[in-house]
Each structure stands twice: as structure tokens, then as C-alpha cells.
Design an enzyme around this catalytic site. Structure first.
Site, PDB file in Angstrom:
ATOM      1  N   TRP A  79       0.822  -1.213   0.000  1.00 56.57           N
ATOM      2  CA  TRP A  79       0.000   0.000   0.000  1.00 56.57           C
ATOM      3  C   TRP A  79       0.848   1.252   0.000  1.00 56.57           C
ATOM      4  CZ3 TRP A  79      -4.449  -0.471  -1.958  1.00 56.57           C
ATOM      5  CH2 TRP A  79      -5.196  -1.631  -1.765  1.00 56.57           C
TER       6      TRP A  79
ATOM      7  N   ASP B 109      -1.581   6.344   6.553  1.00 50.06           N
ATOM      8  CA  ASP B 109      -2.685   5.582   5.960  1.00 50.06           C
ATOM      9  C   ASP B 109      -3.015   4.482   6.964  1.00 50.06           C
ATOM     10  OD1 ASP B 109      -4.357   3.840   4.659  1.00 50.06           O
ATOM     11  OD2 ASP B 109      -3.047   3.507   2.919  1.00 50.06           O
TER      12      ASP B 109
ATOM     13  N   LYS C   9     -12.648  -1.603   5.974  1.00 52.27           N
ATOM     14  CA  LYS C   9     -11.894  -2.637   6.676  1.00 52.27           C
ATOM     15  C   LYS C   9     -12.404  -2.794   8.108  1.00 52.27           C
ATOM     16  CE  LYS C   9      -9.258  -2.741   2.998  1.00 52.27           C
ATOM     17  NZ  LYS C   9      -8.112  -1.897   2.730  1.00 52.27           N
TER      18      LYS C   9
HETATM   19  C1  LIG Z   1      -7.635  -1.309   1.412  1.00 54.10           C
HETATM   20  C2  LIG Z   1      -6.553  -0.321   1.575  1.00 54.10           C
HETATM   21  C3  LIG Z   1      -6.428   0.780   0.720  1.00 54.10           C
HETATM   22  C4  LIG Z   1      -7.294   0.962  -0.509  1.00 54.10           C
HETATM   23  O1  LIG Z   1      -8.504   1.432  -0.167  1.00 54.10           O
HETATM   24  P1  LIG Z   1      -9.610   1.713  -1.290  1.00 54.10           P
HETATM   25  O2  LIG Z   1     -10.744   2.117  -0.410  1.00 54.10           O
HETATM   26  O3  LIG Z   1      -9.854   0.453  -2.034  1.00 54.10           O
HETATM   27  O4  LIG Z   1      -9.143   2.802  -2.145  1.00 54.10           O
HETATM   28  C5  LIG Z   1      -5.425   1.697   0.965  1.00 54.10           C
HETATM   29  N1  LIG Z   1      -4.574   1.537   1.990  1.00 54.10           N
HETATM   30  C6  LIG Z   1      -4.655   0.474   2.827  1.00 54.10           C
HETATM   31  C7  LIG Z   1      -3.672   0.338   3.940  1.00 54.10           C
HETATM   32  C8  LIG Z   1      -5.645  -0.478   2.649  1.00 54.10           C
HETATM   33  O5  LIG Z   1      -5.730  -1.528   3.464  1.00 54.10           O
END
Ligand SMILES: *Cc1c(COP(=O)(O)O)cnc(C)c1O
Length: 369
Positions: free
Chosen positions: A102, A176, A200
Site C-alpha cells: 500500500w 494511511d 476494513k
Molecule cells: C484497502 C486499503 C487501501 C485501498 O482502499 P480503497 O478504499 O480500495 O481505495 C489503501 N490503503 C490500505 C492500507 C488499505 O488496506
């Protein structure tokens, strides 16, 4: 009521069953309004009350300081990979710590808007370890430093956020935290901006949470879309355009569930964190206790949320997954980029779900080991 299967999806992921029941009960008529939340004006008093409660509960749960604004946005984590540099880079320098899939994507996207340098890269450990902050190459004039605080695919997590000041950097830290937000507290003294897609650990996809320190507002590049300009969004209380109303409503119910949550004599975020610690410890102990399975992540940075593991004999993968499904253990297949298995055990996963997985790991090994 029959028991639902245990769902180990990495995202969109399981939600607390109580929340799903409440959503179902209120689907056609939210609290006597005669409307579904999906059918309400985002500017009407009913939805405003939902929004204000969600924001207040979230602020309380994570102890968000008053100099941070909470934005309810759309676009997910990947859109934020562009929205953050559009708002914070001032077209200058951005340092990114690459700890897995990511953060690698974040670096690539930020390159479209800023001068990006990789401050550290865990590639040599195959992203099974997080490079020590003391080894990071930070530029003194970077506009911000980006880290992914929980790498969902690689299964690593920062158990302590880096203290950039102690590393000689004045730059704000951007995290993030998509895949572990609300699983533990956040040390806001070390953070300038945090973002995460909801799907998530928070609610349905389509909602993105952004926490931004006020002094970072108002620096967006002229090309930044208005709907993605943090200052514009903040000034409009996340209603510059229609926010993801249904997602905010469901997330708000999750916040209420978390506030009431009790475990091991604790309540709220402390209780869910303790249960997350216990669930992860149980699963790692089971994986480490045998040569039949393997988790490759360095012990000090193992994620509490996403636990990738491999069968030593990968020819058994299909049998493993089929047997798991038969027992009501769903979505254990690893991410396609790394293969193997992955158990995502977010807040909504009960301890019994992890216990059932551990029992299955042992039974499968007995049969095939
Ligand atoms: C799932 C995830 C993303 C992507 O998220 P989207 O909502 O699909 O754009 C970005 N960063 C992390 C750490 C993730 O787990």
C-alpha cells in the site's frame, strides 16, 4: 437464530452483527421518520443528527484533539493517495516510507503531484520487517512524510508511530491507517493527517475518514478538485457535496457499538484493543507452534489485524480453503500478490472466531501433517 459463519475478509470486511441487525430493523423506517436513511436529505434535521452524533462519538473514541478536523469523504484510501499530495505537498517534496504494497502505491501516486523520495524501503526483507525509523533518509524540507501504519497485504504494523521530531524532521506525518483505524488509540502528537477507507474496520465501502490538523488546511494546489480540497470540505462540515450518507449512518452505529464494548474489565477503545491483542496472540502462537504453517513477519511489527500465513506444503492450499469453508470460516485466501492464506481479524471478529480458526488449523495439520 443460527450462527453466521466467521468472516476473515480483508475488506470489505465483517461488521458487528448487532449493527447489521439494527440497520436491518431501521431499513424502511428510521426512528419513526417514515424514511430509510438512504432516502433522506443530507441537509435535513434527521440526517444532521446522525452526522453530528457520528462525529462526536468518533472524536470521543479516538480522543481526537480539538485542533484536528474530522472529514467524512468519498474515494477510499487510493483516492487519498492523490488527495493528500494535492492538499499538502505544495508541489514540493514528499518523503515516503515503503513498507509494503500500500505504501508503494502511495509513493507512485504522489509522484504525479510532487517530488517524491523513498525515505526507506523494506524490500530487502520482502516487507516482513519495517525499517527502523533511525535509518530513514528524511529531507529537511519535505512537505510531509507518508507511512502506512498497517500494511494489510504484508501483515506489518507500526506498534508505535515514528516521532519525526526526534529524527530531526519538522515535517508532518501522514498515516494511511485504513486497515487498523479504531483498533487501537492514535498518538495524535506525532500525526499531522490520518486517513482510512471505512470498509476494513469501520463500515461500508464508500466512506473515507480523514483527520487533519487545522494548520495543514488551506494549502491545496490550484488543480485540486474542490470536492477534495480539505479546507472546502472542512468549512462545509463534510457537506460541500452529498456525503456518503448511508456509510456515515452505519459507521455511526459501529461507533456506538464500540463505545459500549466491554472486555476484560475495560470499556470502549481500550476494550477492543485488548481483545485485538488477545486474538492476535492466540493466532500467532498457533502458527509459531508448528512447522506445518508459517508467518514470516518480524515479531516486533506483526499486525494485530491482518495475519498472512503459508502452508509449508502449498499443494494443500485448495484443500485447506475448502475445509475451512465447510466449517464456516470464510475468505481466508491470501492476497493474489503474495499467495498463501490471510486471516483478517478486525474489531468485529469475536474471540470465538479466532478460536475456531485455531482449532481448524490443528485439525487440518493432524489430517495432512
Ligand atoms: C484497502 C486499503 C487501501 C485501498 O482502499 P480503497 O478504499 O480500495 O481505495 C489503501 N490503503 C490500505 C492500507 C488499505 O488496506
Amino acid at each position: 437464530m443460527t450462527q453466521r459463519p466467521f468472516n476473515f475478509s480483508a475488506g470489505p470486511a465483517a461488521l458487528p452483527e448487532e449493527v447489521l441487525h439494527q440497520v436491518a430493523a431501521e431499513m424502511l423506517d428510521w426512528q419513526g421518520s417514515g424514511m430509510s436513511v438512504m432516502e433522506m436529505s443530507h441537509r435535513g434535521r434527521e440526517f444532521i443528527s446522525i452526522y453530528e452524533a457520528a462525529e462526536a462519538d468518533l472524536r470521543e473514541l479516538l480522543q481526537v484533539p480539538s485542533n484536528f478536523r474530522i472529514l467524512f469523504m468519498q474515494g477510499g484510501g487510493l483516492a487519498e493517495n492523490a488527495i493528500v499530495p494535492l492538499n499538502l505537498s505544495r508541489g514540493g517534496k514528499v518523503d515516503v516510507v515503503v513498507t509494503g504494497s500500500w505504501s508503494k502505491k502511495s509513493a507512485a501516486e504522489a509522484r504525479r503531484y510532487a517530488d517524491v523520495a523513498i525515505a526507506a524501503d523494506g524490500a530487502s526483507s520482502r516487507y516482513c520487517d519495517i525499517p527502523a525509523p533511525g535509518s530513514w533518509q528524511l529531507r529537511p524540507d519535505a512537505a510531509y512524510v507518508h507511512v502506512c501504519s498497517n500494511e494489510t497485504i504484508d501483515g506489518t504494523e507500526f506498534h508505535e508511530l515514528p516521532d519525526l521530531k526526534s529524527l530531526g524532521s519538522e515535517a508532518p506525518l501522514v498515516i494511511d491507517c485504513s486497515s487498523h483505524q479504531l483498533s487501537r488509540p492514535i498518538d495524535w502528537s506525532r500525526v499531522g493527517l490520518a486517513f482510512g477507507g471505512a470498509q476494513k474496520n469501520v463500515g461500508p465501502s464508500g466512506l473515507t475518514l480523514v483527520f487533519v490538523r487545522e494548520d495543514l488546511l488551506g494549502q491545496a494546489l490550484p488543480i485540486c478538485p474542490s470536492a477534495f480540497n480539505y479546507q472546502t470540505v472542512a468549512e462545509a462540515q463534510s457537506m460541500f457535496n452529498t456525503p456518503p450518507t448511508f456509510g456515515i449512518y452505519v459507521a455511526g452505529l459501529v461507533f456506538k457499538w464500540l463505545k459500549k464494548f466491554e472486555y476484560a474489565g475495560k470499556q470502549g477503545l481500550a476494550a477492543i484493543e485488548q481483545r485485538n491483542i488477545d486474538k492476535a496472540a492466540l493466532l500467532y502462537a498457533a502458527l509459531d507452534g508448528t512447522d506445518f504453517y508459517e508467518n514470516r513477519v518480524a515479531a516486533h511489527c506483526r499486525s494485530r489485524m491482518n495475519i498472512p500465513f503459508y502452508l509449508r506444503d502449498e499443494s494443500l492450499n485448495e484443500a485447506f480453503l475448502a475445509g475451512a469453508r465447510e466449517r464456516g470460516l470464510l475468505q481466508l485466501k491470501g492476497h493474489k500478490s503474495v499467495g498463501g492464506m490471510r486471516a483478517s481479524i478486525y474489531n468485529a471478529m469475536p474471540l470465538e472466531g479466532v478460536q475456531a480458526l485455531v482449532t481448524y488449523l490443528k485439525d487440518f495439520e493432524k489430517r495432512h501433517g
